[in-house]
Design an enzyme around this catalytic site. Structure first.
Site, PDB file in Angstrom:
ATOM      1  N   ARG A   7     -11.851 -11.850  12.844  1.00 51.56           N
ATOM      2  CA  ARG A   7     -12.894 -11.419  11.896  1.00 51.56           C
ATOM      3  C   ARG A   7     -12.811  -9.929  11.574  1.00 51.56           C
ATOM      4  NH1 ARG A   7     -17.770 -14.441  11.034  1.00 51.56           N
ATOM      5  NH2 ARG A   7     -17.204 -16.629  11.151  1.00 51.56           N
ATOM      6  N   ARG A  20     -18.432  -7.957  -1.504  1.00 47.24           N
ATOM      7  CA  ARG A  20     -19.204  -9.192  -1.310  1.00 47.24           C
ATOM      8  C   ARG A  20     -20.401  -9.211  -2.262  1.00 47.24           C
ATOM      9  NH1 ARG A  20     -22.170 -12.949  -0.261  1.00 47.24           N
ATOM     10  NH2 ARG A  20     -22.580 -13.956   1.726  1.00 47.24           N
ATOM     11  N   ASP A  57     -12.063 -19.410   5.239  1.00 44.19           N
ATOM     12  CA  ASP A  57     -12.966 -19.942   6.260  1.00 44.19           C
ATOM     13  C   ASP A  57     -12.443 -21.294   6.715  1.00 44.19           C
ATOM     14  OD1 ASP A  57     -15.834 -19.206   7.366  1.00 44.19           O
ATOM     15  OD2 ASP A  57     -15.686 -21.378   7.241  1.00 44.19           O
ATOM     16  N   TYR A 133     -18.937 -29.405  12.530  1.00 44.86           N
ATOM     17  CA  TYR A 133     -19.747 -29.011  11.366  1.00 44.86           C
ATOM     18  C   TYR A 133     -19.925 -30.179  10.396  1.00 44.86           C
ATOM     19  CZ  TYR A 133     -19.415 -24.199  12.973  1.00 44.86           C
ATOM     20  OH  TYR A 133     -19.525 -23.067  13.730  1.00 44.86           O
TER      21      TYR A 133
HETATM   22  O1  CP3 Z   1     -10.817 -13.370  10.979  1.00 41.98           O
HETATM   23  C1  CP3 Z   1     -10.873 -13.039   9.767  1.00 41.98           C
HETATM   24  O2  CP3 Z   1     -11.099 -11.868   9.404  1.00 41.98           O
HETATM   25  C2  CP3 Z   1     -10.561 -14.084   8.712  1.00 41.98           C
HETATM   26  C3  CP3 Z   1     -11.666 -14.701   8.105  1.00 41.98           C
HETATM   27  C4  CP3 Z   1     -12.468 -15.780   8.807  1.00 41.98           C
HETATM   28  C5  CP3 Z   1     -13.821 -16.048   8.455  1.00 41.98           C
HETATM   29  N1  CP3 Z   1     -14.212 -17.159   9.147  1.00 41.98           N
HETATM   30  C6  CP3 Z   1     -14.606 -15.271   7.491  1.00 41.98           C
HETATM   31  C7  CP3 Z   1     -16.063 -15.416   7.462  1.00 41.98           C
HETATM   32  C8  CP3 Z   1     -12.084 -16.722   9.767  1.00 41.98           C
HETATM   33  C9  CP3 Z   1     -10.770 -16.861  10.523  1.00 41.98           C
HETATM   34  C10 CP3 Z   1     -13.200 -17.582   9.966  1.00 41.98           C
HETATM   35  C11 CP3 Z   1     -13.185 -18.730  10.885  1.00 41.98           C
HETATM   36  C12 CP3 Z   1     -14.418 -19.477  11.136  1.00 41.98           C
HETATM   37  N2  CP3 Z   1     -15.400 -19.806  10.241  1.00 41.98           N
HETATM   38  C13 CP3 Z   1     -14.742 -20.075  12.370  1.00 41.98           C
HETATM   39  C14 CP3 Z   1     -13.874 -20.053  13.605  1.00 41.98           C
HETATM   40  C15 CP3 Z   1     -13.874 -18.759  14.290  1.00 41.98           C
HETATM   41  C16 CP3 Z   1     -15.199 -18.247  14.741  1.00 41.98           C
HETATM   42  O3  CP3 Z   1     -15.562 -17.148  14.337  1.00 41.98           O
HETATM   43  O4  CP3 Z   1     -15.853 -18.952  15.530  1.00 41.98           O
HETATM   44  C17 CP3 Z   1     -15.973 -20.719  12.220  1.00 41.98           C
HETATM   45  C18 CP3 Z   1     -16.728 -21.492  13.285  1.00 41.98           C
HETATM   46  C19 CP3 Z   1     -16.375 -20.566  10.852  1.00 41.98           C
HETATM   47  C20 CP3 Z   1     -17.584 -21.125  10.194  1.00 41.98           C
HETATM   48  C21 CP3 Z   1     -18.462 -20.051   9.709  1.00 41.98           C
HETATM   49  N3  CP3 Z   1     -18.185 -19.224   8.641  1.00 41.98           N
HETATM   50  C22 CP3 Z   1     -19.730 -19.697  10.230  1.00 41.98           C
HETATM   51  C23 CP3 Z   1     -20.407 -20.350  11.415  1.00 41.98           C
HETATM   52  C24 CP3 Z   1     -20.195 -18.641   9.447  1.00 41.98           C
HETATM   53  C25 CP3 Z   1     -21.540 -17.996   9.548  1.00 41.98           C
HETATM   54  C26 CP3 Z   1     -21.602 -16.994  10.631  1.00 41.98           C
HETATM   55  C27 CP3 Z   1     -21.465 -15.627  10.056  1.00 41.98           C
HETATM   56  O5  CP3 Z   1     -20.823 -14.794  10.684  1.00 41.98           O
HETATM   57  O6  CP3 Z   1     -22.074 -15.404   9.002  1.00 41.98           O
HETATM   58  C28 CP3 Z   1     -19.200 -18.326   8.490  1.00 41.98           C
HETATM   59  C29 CP3 Z   1     -19.263 -17.269   7.473  1.00 41.98           C
HETATM   60  C30 CP3 Z   1     -18.135 -16.284   7.423  1.00 41.98           C
HETATM   61  N4  CP3 Z   1     -16.803 -16.565   7.612  1.00 41.98           N
HETATM   62  C31 CP3 Z   1     -18.268 -14.903   7.132  1.00 41.98           C
HETATM   63  C32 CP3 Z   1     -16.987 -14.356   7.152  1.00 41.98           C
HETATM   64  C33 CP3 Z   1     -16.568 -12.932   6.865  1.00 41.98           C
HETATM   65  C34 CP3 Z   1     -19.552 -14.200   6.795  1.00 41.98           C
HETATM   66  C35 CP3 Z   1     -19.941 -14.569   5.392  1.00 41.98           C
HETATM   67  C36 CP3 Z   1     -20.578 -13.471   4.596  1.00 41.98           C
HETATM   68  O7  CP3 Z   1     -19.892 -12.533   4.191  1.00 41.98           O
HETATM   69  O8  CP3 Z   1     -21.766 -13.599   4.346  1.00 41.98           O
END
Ligand code: CP3
Length: 322
Positions: A7, A20, A57, A133
């Site tokens: 992340r 964003r 994602d 999910y």
């Molecule tokens: O690592 C990176 O920089 C690459 C991008 C990446 C994102 N999600 C961007 C993201 C990666 C590899 C993921 C994987 C992901 N997504 C996982 C597995 C890894 C982990 O972190 O557990 C999971 C379970 C998800 C599902 C997901 N996406 C959730 C539960 C959420 C909400 C939680 C949160 O942090 O808001 C997301 C949203 C998400 N994915 C964001 C980002 C940058 C935030 C969205 C935003 O900008 O509002």
């Protein structure tokens, strides 16, 4: 020691928040090759990490299978459920490559634009985690809905997992074809699987993806991240055939044992990165002291938290001599 952070692109960076806000929704970022490329490059420019991870994602796969997906501000993902036989039978892996073409295009652009010495990492979610999910429709604290399904109707869960294995293998192969040098399989919820079921829900499905990818890409470098079961890293590595295992902060690198022949990655607690100070220096030093020379990639034990000060990321990099 090579370093990147899970992340590493995201809300702790002001340049991410600015883009964003312009993009509208999170999925608009993911599906715009131009914006997704920019977001992927932001932490590389700022920190000089050794690897860039594709900005996307794990839930784009169920989206491509035909389930509605949205990210409500501050609420995390909302996904249409696939929790009955009828709904599961409507899923189709046939559109994965066409639906995810914009993401693949992002990989192609990145592979051209990234400096040669920065590795490009693609990824997907592991079937168990993505299915969690799909069954719950959203994030839950302990993934109770999929655990209940796994006992009530394991054959239905097998069916979901079969579809995810097929879709994920196609998706990873498309990323490798477009120029990804390595792919990571995120099994964020592997740690809630009950004892005795690890083979069926974690190792087996991941191995099937690894084997399918290696038919077309025999030398593909694959990282597995079975979060919450770092103590099973050895059986996970040998059972799945991944090249590297991402570890969370609960297992010491020194505990890996001589039979662990994979590369390790991790395992700084994102909360020590948030806290900073001496605890952060000590956390970095512990990894430097315990990592096997040439066999470890410095990373976090899970994704970077939104409130993390940029100065703390810089503190780590200085400590690593960068
Ligand atoms: O690592 C990176 O920089 C690459 C991008 C990446 C994102 N999600 C961007 C993201 C990666 C590899 C993921 C994987 C992901 N997504 C996982 C597995 C890894 C982990 O972190 O557990 C999971 C379970 C998800 C599902 C997901 N996406 C959730 C539960 C959420 C909400 C939680 C949160 O942090 O808001 C997301 C949203 C998400 N994915 C964001 C980002 C940058 C935030 C969205 C935003 O900008 O509002």
């Amino acid at each position: 020691m090579p370093v990147w952070f899970m992340r590493q692109a995201g809300r702790y960076l002001p340049e991410y928040r600015a883009l964003r806000a312009k993009a509208g929704g999170f999925l608009d970022l993911c599906y715009s090759p131009e914006m997704a490329t920019e977001v992927t490059l932001q932490p590389i420019r700022r920190f000089g990490f050794d690897a860039a991870i594709l900005f996307s994602d794990i839930l784009v796969i169920p989206h491509a299978l035909g389930l509605d997906l949205s990210f409500a501000e501050g609420e995390g993902p909302l996904l249409e459920k696939a929790d009955t036989r009828e709904r599961v039978e409507r899923l189709s892996a046939s559109r994965v490559e066409s639906f995810l073409q914009p993401v693949i295009e992002t990989v192609s652009i990145l592979s051209r634009e990234l400096p040669r010495d920065v590795a490009l990492i693609g990824f997907c979610g592991a079937p168990w985690t993505v299915a969690s999910y799909m069954v719950a429709g959203r994030g839950t604290p302990d993934q109770a809905p999929i655990r209940e399904m796994s006992y009530r109707d394991p054959e239905l869960l097998d069916r979901i997992i079969d579809i995810l294995v097929e879709a994920s293998a196609k998706y990873l192969k498309a990323q490798l074809r477009a120029g990804a040098e390595c792919v990571q399989i995120f099994d964020t919820w592997a740690g809630v699987v009950a004892d005795g079921w690890f083979e069926r829900w974690v190792i087996g499905p991941t191995k099937r993806i690894v084997d399918a990818v290696r038919i077309d890409f025999p030398d593909a470098i694959i990282i597995g991240f079975p979060k919450g079961c770092s103590e099973k890293a050895g059986i996970y590595a040998s059972g799945t055939g991944v090249n590297a295992v991402g570890l969370d902060w609960t297992a010491g690198l020194g505990d890996l044992g001589d039979e662990f022949s994979a590369v390790s990655q991790g395992n700084l607690d994102p909360l020590v990165l948030l806290a900073g100070g001496k605890a952060l220096d000590d956390g970095v030093d512990r990894i430097l002291g315990e990592a096997r020379p040439g066999r470890h990639v410095f990373n976090l034990g899970h994704g970077i938290l939104q409130q993390t000060p940029i100065a703390h990321v810089e503190q780590v990099l200085r400590r690593l001599g960068r």
